[in-house]
Design a protein around this motif. Structure first.
Motif, PDB file in Angstrom:
ATOM      1  N   ASP A 102     -22.088  -8.534  -2.706  1.00  0.00           N
ATOM      2  CA  ASP A 102     -20.971  -9.402  -2.772  1.00  0.00           C
ATOM      3  C   ASP A 102     -19.667  -8.584  -2.290  1.00  0.00           C
ATOM      4  O   ASP A 102     -19.531  -7.528  -2.283  1.00  0.00           O
ATOM      5  N   ILE A 103     -18.542  -9.515  -2.376  1.00  0.00           N
ATOM      6  CA  ILE A 103     -17.299  -8.892  -1.719  1.00  0.00           C
ATOM      7  C   ILE A 103     -16.716  -7.787  -2.690  1.00  0.00           C
ATOM      8  O   ILE A 103     -16.129  -6.993  -2.438  1.00  0.00           O
ATOM      9  N   ASP A 104     -17.050  -8.229  -4.252  1.00  0.00           N
ATOM     10  CA  ASP A 104     -16.685  -7.243  -5.167  1.00  0.00           C
ATOM     11  C   ASP A 104     -17.312  -5.707  -4.805  1.00  0.00           C
ATOM     12  O   ASP A 104     -16.553  -4.892  -4.890  1.00  0.00           O
ATOM     13  N   PHE A 105     -18.599  -6.008  -4.866  1.00  0.00           N
ATOM     14  CA  PHE A 105     -19.254  -4.462  -4.417  1.00  0.00           C
ATOM     15  C   PHE A 105     -18.655  -3.940  -3.120  1.00  0.00           C
ATOM     16  O   PHE A 105     -18.294  -2.616  -3.286  1.00  0.00           O
ATOM     17  N   VAL A 106     -18.398  -4.671  -2.280  1.00  0.00           N
ATOM     18  CA  VAL A 106     -17.939  -4.230  -0.937  1.00  0.00           C
ATOM     19  C   VAL A 106     -16.591  -3.724  -1.112  1.00  0.00           C
ATOM     20  O   VAL A 106     -16.181  -2.603  -0.611  1.00  0.00           O
ATOM     21  N   SER A 107     -15.652  -4.279  -1.712  1.00  0.00           N
ATOM     22  CA  SER A 107     -14.245  -3.681  -2.173  1.00  0.00           C
ATOM     23  C   SER A 107     -14.363  -2.358  -2.674  1.00  0.00           C
ATOM     24  O   SER A 107     -13.367  -1.735  -2.735  1.00  0.00           O
ATOM     25  N   LYS A 108     -15.204  -2.016  -3.658  1.00  0.00           N
ATOM     26  CA  LYS A 108     -15.285  -0.895  -4.600  1.00  0.00           C
ATOM     27  C   LYS A 108     -15.845   0.241  -3.461  1.00  0.00           C
ATOM     28  O   LYS A 108     -15.329   1.349  -3.518  1.00  0.00           O
ATOM     29  N   ILE A 109     -16.496  -0.081  -2.649  1.00  0.00           N
ATOM     30  CA  ILE A 109     -17.036   0.960  -1.425  1.00  0.00           C
ATOM     31  C   ILE A 109     -15.738   1.304  -0.651  1.00  0.00           C
ATOM     32  O   ILE A 109     -15.478   2.567  -0.506  1.00  0.00           O
ATOM     33  N   ILE A 110     -14.795   0.345  -0.313  1.00  0.00           N
ATOM     34  CA  ILE A 110     -13.997   0.925   0.706  1.00  0.00           C
ATOM     35  C   ILE A 110     -12.683   1.386   0.050  1.00  0.00           C
ATOM     36  O   ILE A 110     -11.838   1.957   0.480  1.00  0.00           O
ATOM     37  N   ARG A 111     -12.760   1.419  -1.325  1.00  0.00           N
ATOM     38  CA  ARG A 111     -11.836   1.896  -2.094  1.00  0.00           C
ATOM     39  C   ARG A 111     -12.368   3.312  -2.624  1.00  0.00           C
ATOM     40  O   ARG A 111     -11.542   4.001  -3.449  1.00  0.00           O
ATOM     41  N   SER A 112     -13.361   3.776  -2.218  1.00  0.00           N
ATOM     42  CA  SER A 112     -14.001   4.900  -2.767  1.00  0.00           C
ATOM     43  C   SER A 112     -13.755   6.093  -1.774  1.00  0.00           C
ATOM     44  O   SER A 112     -14.481   6.720  -1.424  1.00  0.00           O
ATOM     45  N   VAL A 113     -12.571   6.314  -1.870  1.00  0.00           N
ATOM     46  CA  VAL A 113     -11.927   7.371  -0.811  1.00  0.00           C
ATOM     47  C   VAL A 113     -12.803   8.526  -0.719  1.00  0.00           C
ATOM     48  O   VAL A 113     -13.006   9.129   0.209  1.00  0.00           O
ATOM     49  N   SER A 114     -12.706   9.192  -2.066  1.00  0.00           N
ATOM     50  CA  SER A 114     -13.405  10.586  -2.278  1.00  0.00           C
ATOM     51  C   SER A 114     -14.611  10.685  -1.647  1.00  0.00           C
ATOM     52  O   SER A 114     -15.165  11.730  -1.194  1.00  0.00           O
ATOM     53  N   LYS A 115     -15.584   9.801  -1.482  1.00  0.00           N
ATOM     54  CA  LYS A 115     -17.014   9.677  -1.184  1.00  0.00           C
ATOM     55  C   LYS A 115     -17.014   9.793   0.309  1.00  0.00           C
ATOM     56  O   LYS A 115     -18.062   9.936   0.999  1.00  0.00           O
TER      57      LYS A 115
END
Length: 261
Positions: A102-115
């Motif tokens: 869902d969008i919550d999951f996706v928003s965490k991905i695009i904020r995981s800058v260090s990855k």
């Protein structure tokens, strides 16, 4: 029996709410572009100095339209624009467990800058795969490269972060990251808050590079929209490098995003 009926009713309501919370691809993308997406997997539009500088591929959603207007109206127009549009089937991502996508999951991905540190890309100028970001992490401020943790808690709406990317071609550049999120989509907008260099040449001055990423939930699919807008001097060494570099970087960021599932 009553418990089973109640459970069934809750499941139906959840499915209805899920469908209401998502766009359909047909609502936000033109039929011609949808056909091209199905045939090629990606649709790209590029503008450089001459011709029509209109942004053509932005989906008809609030955050995509916001991304299309990311360049300030009172500034001289960018000389370079590149758009990529993708259609991603959720069932083909990761382990295929669409319930978590869902969008919550996706928003965490695009904020995981260090990855993004260590991610690879194909260099069109060197004709080989290379490490794109030797270092990539969130920093304390626009001019403070003290490393801080990624902020992935809660909604992305209204969050402003900063990061440093040690790019294999452009060296160390600081970015401001502006995030937005609704029930249907999420976005990240990058602005360079330090100059971008090619060797000793200042290729892009501060605030003259803007990169947008918008992911829209379309039920069984995600529509992924990427946009680069840049202004830089008319030097052949810069022009050629920017064209190849941005093409490779958009493709690499997309592949990185897919790999996070």
């Amino acid at each position: 029996m009553k418990k089973l009926l109640k459970l069934f009713t809750c499941m139906v309501c959840a499915l209805c709410m899920s469908s209401l919370s998502a766009f359909t691809v047909e609502e936000i993308v033109s039929p011609e572009v949808i056909e091209e997406l199905k045939e090629q997997g990606v649709v790209q539009h590029q503008y450089y100095k001459r011709g029509d500088s209109t942004i053509k591929l932005a989906p008809k959603t609030p955050l995509a339209e916001q991304a299309a207007a990311f360049w300030p109206e009172d500034e001289e127009r960018p000389v370079f624009i590149m758009e990529n549009l993708y259609l991603l089937k959720k069932a083909e991502l990761g382990d295929g467990n669409v319930s978590k996508m869902d969008i919550d999951f996706v928003s965490k991905i695009i904020r995981s800058v260090s990855k993004m540190e260590g991610m690879e890309y194909y260099s069109y100028s060197d004709k080989k795969t290379k490490v794109l970001y030797k270092e990539c992490y969130c920093i304390a401020g626009p001019n403070d490269r003290t490393r801080v943790p990624d902020d992935t808690e809660g909604s992305a709406e209204g969050k402003v972060m900063y990061c440093m990317q040690n790019d294999c071609s452009f060296g160390k550049t600081n970015y401001q990251l502006n995030y937005h999120q609704s029930s249907k989509e999420t976005s990240a907008g990058f602005i360079n808050v330090s100059p971008v260099y090619i060797g000793f040449i200042k290729a892009v001055d501060t605030n003259n590079l803007r990169i947008s990423l918008v992911i829209t939930d379309c039920g069984d699919s995600f529509v992924v929209y990427m946009l680069v807008q840049a202004k830089f001097p008319a030097l052949s060494i810069i022009e050629n490098k920017m064209n190849d570099s941005f093409r490779g970087r958009l493709e690499a960021i997309y592949k990185w995003f897919v790999a996070q599932f």
